[in-house]
Scaffold this active site. Structure first.
Site, mmCIF file in Angstrom:
data_model
loop_
_atom_site.group_PDB
_atom_site.id
_atom_site.type_symbol
_atom_site.label_atom_id
_atom_site.label_comp_id
_atom_site.label_asym_id
_atom_site.label_seq_id
_atom_site.Cartn_x
_atom_site.Cartn_y
_atom_site.Cartn_z
ATOM 1 C CG ASP A 81 7.847 -1.330 -30.825
ATOM 2 O OD1 ASP A 81 8.236 -2.483 -31.099
ATOM 3 O OD2 ASP A 81 8.518 -0.536 -30.130
ATOM 4 C CB SER A 91 12.831 -3.334 -31.175
ATOM 5 O OG SER A 91 11.730 -3.766 -30.413
ATOM 6 C CD GLN A 144 10.086 -5.017 -33.037
ATOM 7 O OE1 GLN A 144 10.333 -5.560 -31.966
ATOM 8 N NE2 GLN A 144 9.316 -3.939 -33.134
#
Length: 270
Positions: free
Chosen positions: A191, A209, A259
């Protein structure tokens, strides 16, 4: 509780081992030990890695994570401890399924669904990597730097001091021989950046996110060089989707990621 944790809080960003040093509260409930000052929101990769590590502590020995799917629900605070509550959905003959709820100040900030499996040798592990594996640059050929927010890691990319969608990352902390710990560290690093970087027309930017997924394919060590190759796929309805391949230094694909994040326009001044 808060005063005890505050006394132990590091002055700066704690090491990745400190972040993953979860306190056992009672069966299936854990709490992060490290709290620290951070001007940004709690890093999503941190809570994802911690949640995965908490889940892995409840599965039978020999079962390693093969996938995780998480949703970021609220902004977290690095100066607060996070409590992780693990739900044992199923333990089959070779697969274990877990759900984890991450809580701060009584509110859920993140939830995770993850699966662990026993490795099955002789079912493709010996096959060569498919031809679409990228031709990776040598880590030594690129400049290196350590982001101020990720002090346990070194980044190597074509643009020093700037996160890009293609980069080498290596944990600079000596990690023990614990495959679950290495998987949690990879979840953390997955991430760090975004494949949406190259998809920003003027006046737009990637926001928070929304959800994140990682699939673990092969064994690896997070304290060796790992290549992340992230690519934006589409932007629609105020959301952007990217996917990525994660590779060992020899070009072997060790994991995949995806994502979705908010895709926003800058507000006009005045």
């Amino acid at each position: 509780m808060a005063s005890e944790l505050d006394v132990e809080a590091p002055a700066g960003m704690p090491s990745i081992l400190r972040l993953l040093d979860l306190e056992y509260i009672e069966e299936d409930i854990y709490r992060s030990r490290a709290v620290f000052k951070d001007t940004n929101r709690l890093f999503g990769g941190q809570v994802a890695g911690q949640a995965l590590y908490a889940a892995g502590r409840t599965v039978p020995e020999g079962r390693m994570p093969h996938s995780l799917h998480g949703y970021f629900l609220r902004q977290g605070d690095a100066q607060r401890p996070t409590v992780f509550r693990v739900e044992r959905d199923r333990d089959g003959n070779s697969v274990s399924n877990r759900r984890v709820v991450a809580i701060q100040a009584g509110k859920v900030i993140f939830n995770l669904s993850t699966s662990f499996a026993v490795a099955r040798p002789g079912s493709g592990d010996e096959e060569p990597e498919p031809p679409e594996a990228p031709d990776l640059p040598s880590p030594d050929s690129l400049p290196g730097w350590t982001p101020s927010r990720f002090t346990s890691f070194e980044i190597r990319s074509e643009r020093p001091d700037e996160m890009t969608s293609q980069f080498w990352v290596r944990c600079t902390v000596d990690l023990p021989d614990d495959p679950l710990l290495h998987a949690a560290v990879l979840a953390y690093t997955s991430d760090m950046s975004s494949g949406l970087i190259g998809m920003h027309p003027p006046g737009t930017y990637s926001g928070a996110s929304m959800d994140h997924a990682v699939w673990f394919h092969r064994p690896f060590r997070a304290d060796r060089w790992i290549w992340q190759d992230l690519a934006g796929q589409t932007v629609a309805a105020g959301r952007g989707l990217y996917t990525g391949g994660i590779y060992a230094e020899d070009g072997t694909r060790i994991a995949s990621t995806a994502q979705e994040a908010l895709f926003m326009r800058h507000r006009a001044r005045g």
